[in-house]
Design an enzyme around this catalytic site. Sequence first.
Site, PDB file in Angstrom:
ATOM      1  N   TYR A 301       1.536  -1.797   0.225  1.00  0.00           N
ATOM      2  CA  TYR A 301      -0.056   0.108   0.124  1.00  0.00           C
ATOM      3  C   TYR A 301       0.993   1.098   0.136  1.00  0.00           C
ATOM      4  O   TYR A 301       2.128   0.841   0.500  1.00  0.00           O
ATOM      5  CB  TYR A 301      -0.690   0.211   1.126  1.00  0.00           C
ATOM      6  CG  TYR A 301      -1.912  -0.879   1.475  1.00  0.00           C
ATOM      7  CD1 TYR A 301      -3.232  -1.042   0.964  1.00  0.00           C
ATOM      8  CD2 TYR A 301      -1.848  -2.123   1.822  1.00  0.00           C
ATOM      9  CE1 TYR A 301      -4.225  -1.559   1.055  1.00  0.00           C
ATOM     10  CE2 TYR A 301      -2.467  -3.229   1.566  1.00  0.00           C
ATOM     11  CZ  TYR A 301      -4.011  -3.500   1.986  1.00  0.00           C
ATOM     12  OH  TYR A 301      -4.548  -4.739   1.814  1.00  0.00           O
ATOM     13  N   HIS A 309      -6.683   0.821  -1.952  1.00  0.00           N
ATOM     14  CA  HIS A 309      -6.753  -0.309  -2.157  1.00  0.00           C
ATOM     15  C   HIS A 309      -4.743  -0.893  -2.415  1.00  0.00           C
ATOM     16  O   HIS A 309      -3.948  -0.017  -3.294  1.00  0.00           O
ATOM     17  CB  HIS A 309      -7.502  -1.310  -3.255  1.00  0.00           C
ATOM     18  CG  HIS A 309      -8.882  -1.492  -2.986  1.00  0.00           C
ATOM     19  ND1 HIS A 309      -9.215  -1.733  -1.715  1.00  0.00           N
ATOM     20  CD2 HIS A 309      -9.651  -0.224  -3.652  1.00  0.00           C
ATOM     21  CE1 HIS A 309     -10.560  -1.803  -1.637  1.00  0.00           C
ATOM     22  NE2 HIS A 309     -10.939  -0.719  -2.945  1.00  0.00           N
ATOM     23  N   LYS A 356      -4.242  -6.029  -9.317  1.00  0.00           N
ATOM     24  CA  LYS A 356      -2.854  -5.103  -8.416  1.00  0.00           C
ATOM     25  C   LYS A 356      -2.330  -5.818  -9.457  1.00  0.00           C
ATOM     26  O   LYS A 356      -2.316  -6.533 -10.353  1.00  0.00           O
ATOM     27  CB  LYS A 356      -3.374  -6.322  -7.704  1.00  0.00           C
ATOM     28  CG  LYS A 356      -3.787  -6.044  -6.212  1.00  0.00           C
ATOM     29  CD  LYS A 356      -4.405  -6.368  -4.928  1.00  0.00           C
ATOM     30  CE  LYS A 356      -4.948  -6.420  -3.960  1.00  0.00           C
ATOM     31  NZ  LYS A 356      -6.042  -5.674  -4.476  1.00  0.00           N
TER      32      LYS A 356
END
Length: 402
Positions: A301, A309, A356
Amino acid sequence: MSSNRFRGGPNKGGPRRQENNRIYRYPLPLIFSDSPPSRVRSILGLLGLSLNQVLNPNCEGYYDVSTRSVWIVTQRDSEILWRRGFFGKGNLSRSEPSWFVRQMKDRKSKGSMTSEEVREKRRADRKQFKLDRAAAIAKVAAEAETIFETEGRVVVPALFGPEIPSGATWKPSTVEPEADAGLEQEQSGDAKDTETKEEPEEEPLEDMEHLQLTLQEAFFLAWNLDCLSILDPDTDEPLSLSEIWMTFQQVYLAPPIPNSPPPELQFDNPFLVHYAAYHHYRSLGWVVKSGLKFCVDYLLYKRGPVFTHAEFAIVVCPVYEDPQDQEISTTQLQNSSPFTWSWLGTINRANSQVMKTLILAYVTIPARSRVSRSVLNSPACFAHYSVREVIVRRFIPARMRD
């Protein structure tokens, strides 16, 4: 043209984001204060020394062998470690230790919502929006079929319009159940009877939650920041740094055989390999959290899970400098052997679906023939470990044509 036009400006998120910026304004448990006394400031200024003071919170935690973790049992220390760097997680919560707040809110039926409750409400609203939209589309389709049966006209059901809710126009509706007059009178009569009775006092609620640190997080706080004391659960005495170092390694070794010397320390100890990756990203300013939910080792993060997120998913891949060390090793390191392309594709797709980027962090384990085993007696052995990163991106033809 300013980029704030697209990002919503510095105040995006409203009062809640501003409150988070205030609560989580410190990136680490240590605080650097630049307000020493005037006399001390003048002396340090003449000597050319720094005027900053380091405020150490001096937190304490208990080492738990069964869970291979360190427990922070006091509320003060738990708040400090979570709010200053997002270390650990609540054992009764998904991330932030908010069990006690949730229980108190259930009792009082008021108060601010925790981050977990905000997430659950958002998911419930999203589910209700899909149901309302599907019901509206089914209603329009039924009306079109009725027109065709009665008038013979073909009407194409509209998927957009004022009758079909959208993400911009839909609002959650609160439906209150109707109560008949008899039930209302009965409830009002019961209420009058209970007014004269004394309400029983509720028992005080005990906070049953603790903040749980991984061994990597605990050693980072104890060794690098010197802000955590790890206590022996049997004696309540603080462990020295050398005792912590040896204990965290031995927990991953085979149990000792009676009347035999303890097992030797290994370069491919899982604690050393994963700590090398954890320390690498923490020292670069990332907030490192467990990635078990997404089948990876770590999540990175920028500021913390409260703000955004995770942007990157880390898979730790141990690499032996000398391949012969892997053949004679008794440690079964995960991902030390080449994995299949189907596994890599599965992990990459699972993380790309949640926006991601997958990173393979290759941690090089030093060769036994080059480095003496005695270096494992202190954290100085990390000078012989190295971390290399490889970014894996999933190719999506429909999105990458430009």
